[in-house]
Motif scaffolding. Structure first.
Motif, mmCIF file in Angstrom:
data_model
loop_
_atom_site.group_PDB
_atom_site.id
_atom_site.type_symbol
_atom_site.label_atom_id
_atom_site.label_comp_id
_atom_site.label_asym_id
_atom_site.label_seq_id
_atom_site.Cartn_x
_atom_site.Cartn_y
_atom_site.Cartn_z
ATOM 1 N N GLY A 49 39.623 43.430 74.759
ATOM 2 C CA GLY A 49 40.209 42.133 74.456
ATOM 3 C C GLY A 49 39.922 41.098 75.526
ATOM 4 O O GLY A 49 39.484 41.417 76.640
ATOM 5 N N ARG A 178 35.834 43.976 77.871
ATOM 6 C CA ARG A 178 35.836 43.209 76.628
ATOM 7 C C ARG A 178 34.852 43.781 75.612
ATOM 8 O O ARG A 178 33.927 44.490 75.945
ATOM 9 C CB ARG A 178 35.441 41.754 76.897
ATOM 10 C CG ARG A 178 36.416 40.971 77.749
ATOM 11 C CD ARG A 178 35.999 39.530 77.800
ATOM 12 N NE ARG A 178 36.884 38.727 78.639
ATOM 13 C CZ ARG A 178 37.034 37.422 78.528
ATOM 14 N NH1 ARG A 178 36.346 36.750 77.616
ATOM 15 N NH2 ARG A 178 37.869 36.767 79.319
ATOM 16 N N GLU A 193 44.413 46.140 72.786
ATOM 17 C CA GLU A 193 43.658 44.887 72.881
ATOM 18 C C GLU A 193 44.514 43.856 73.601
ATOM 19 O O GLU A 193 45.601 43.502 73.141
ATOM 20 C CB GLU A 193 43.261 44.371 71.502
ATOM 21 C CG GLU A 193 42.427 43.108 71.567
ATOM 22 C CD GLU A 193 41.910 42.666 70.211
ATOM 23 O OE1 GLU A 193 41.071 41.745 70.173
ATOM 24 O OE2 GLU A 193 42.356 43.225 69.197
ATOM 25 N N SER A 195 45.426 40.262 74.531
ATOM 26 C CA SER A 195 45.217 38.925 73.959
ATOM 27 C C SER A 195 45.360 37.857 75.037
ATOM 28 O O SER A 195 46.265 37.936 75.884
ATOM 29 C CB SER A 195 46.243 38.663 72.844
ATOM 30 O OG SER A 195 46.083 39.595 71.796
#
Length: 213
Positions: A49, A178, A193, A195
């Motif tokens: 992420g 990522r 993930e 954010s």
């Protein structure tokens, strides 16, 4: 002596009783759920992420392993030349429990040399395989390997086949960075993930010691 003003009112007492009943039901449900969880397994863990915290979370698990006196290891695929806080801490205090291998040479836009980046990634992967194969090592953090996989510096199929066929059953492996490949996400046992909501870099603030490194 209890002061009358300290006693709960009827409404407060009812609220407390409802809360206790609700929590008792929640605990019973939780206990039933946990009763069926008995097996142990070495997990494949992915942190990906755009948000901050992927490596930080991985190093948090490394510190947990150290606290449990579980041998562990770190292979850094990108930040080889960086003087990071976690590297100082581990090498200076816990080298007997955690091997630390900084194999990268910086982000690809820093080296500007694809063949050099590929060679560094391959060296990192060879070291990672050596560590994962060692049954004494219980947790291996592959920091920023997802970046090497994203640019195809490493073959994702080879990585997945190795984790499937050669990783000892009780060894945990955490892969950070990522843009994790979909096939890696599918193969993993635990995927988080991160954010991005806000980041000070966008406001012109550089990375801060103790927060970013």
């Amino acid at each position: 002596m209890t002061n009358a003003s300290d006693m709960p009112t009827t409404t407060e007492a009812e609220d407390l009783a409802r809360h206790a009943t609700k929590m008792a039901k929640k605990k019973a449900a939780r206990d039933r759920m946990m009763a069926g969880k008995e097996g142990e397994k070495g997990l494949i863990i992915v942190h990906t992420g755009a948000g901050k915290g992927k490596s930080s979370s991985g190093f948090g698990m490394i510190l947990r392993c150290i606290a449990h006196e579980m041998p562990c290891a770190v292979v850094q695929f990108i930040k080889g030349a960086w003087d990071t806080g976690e590297r100082r801490l581990i090498e200076g205090n816990f080298a007997d429990l955690c091997q630390f291998h900084a194999m990268g040479e910086g982000f690809t836009w820093e080296t500007q040399d694809k063949s050099r980046d590929i060679a560094a990634a391959q060296r990192g992967w060879e070291k990672a395989k050596e560590l994962i194969r060692d049954p004494e090592i219980r947790f291996v953090l592959l920091d920023e390997i997802n970046i090497a996989l994203r640019y195809d510096y490493l073959d994702i199929d080879e990585v997945l086949a190795f984790l499937r066929d050669e990783k000892p059953p009780l060894t945990h492996v955490c892969l950070t960075g990522r843009n994790a490949k979909e096939t890696l996400i599918e193969a993993a046992d635990l995927v988080t993930e991160m954010s991005l909501i806000k980041h000070p870099f966008r406001s012109g603030i550089k990375g801060q010691a103790g927060v970013e490194f």
